[in-house]
Design a protein around this motif. Sequence first.
Motif: not given
Length: 135
Positions: A74-75, A77-79, A81-82
């Motif tokens: 998840l981390e 994917r978050r990074t 996407a940002a």
Amino acid sequence: MPILMIDVPVGARAEAKQQLMRQVSEAVEEAYQFRDVRVWLREYLPENVAQDGVSGPAAVRPVCSLEAPELTSLEARRTMAAKIQTAIAEAYAELADTGETLVMMNHYPLEMAGFAGRLQSDDPDIVDALKQLNS
């Protein structure tokens, strides 16, 4: 083999587009820890885009669709996407509502992706690489 399709308005300079494609490729490569990232910019005239039935420049909100193997972190994917959103904002801030950029991530199991006449799940190197990535 991740693929990005970025829907944006026409009008960005060639240098801005090149930088965008480089930055999003780097973000995906960092998340997946391998190369072979493909990027398509799909450009639209403002009169060919609508938001809630209203067309024109104010309605243009970029969309990025990522088609890629499964990524469980998840981390990561978050990074990713940002970084994708930041790159799009840098290239299109004057042309679109980049504060409303949407990044859609469609992840596929290896048995749902074919390449070079076989399923990716049949390639032991790919299977091993994804096991390591998602462990």
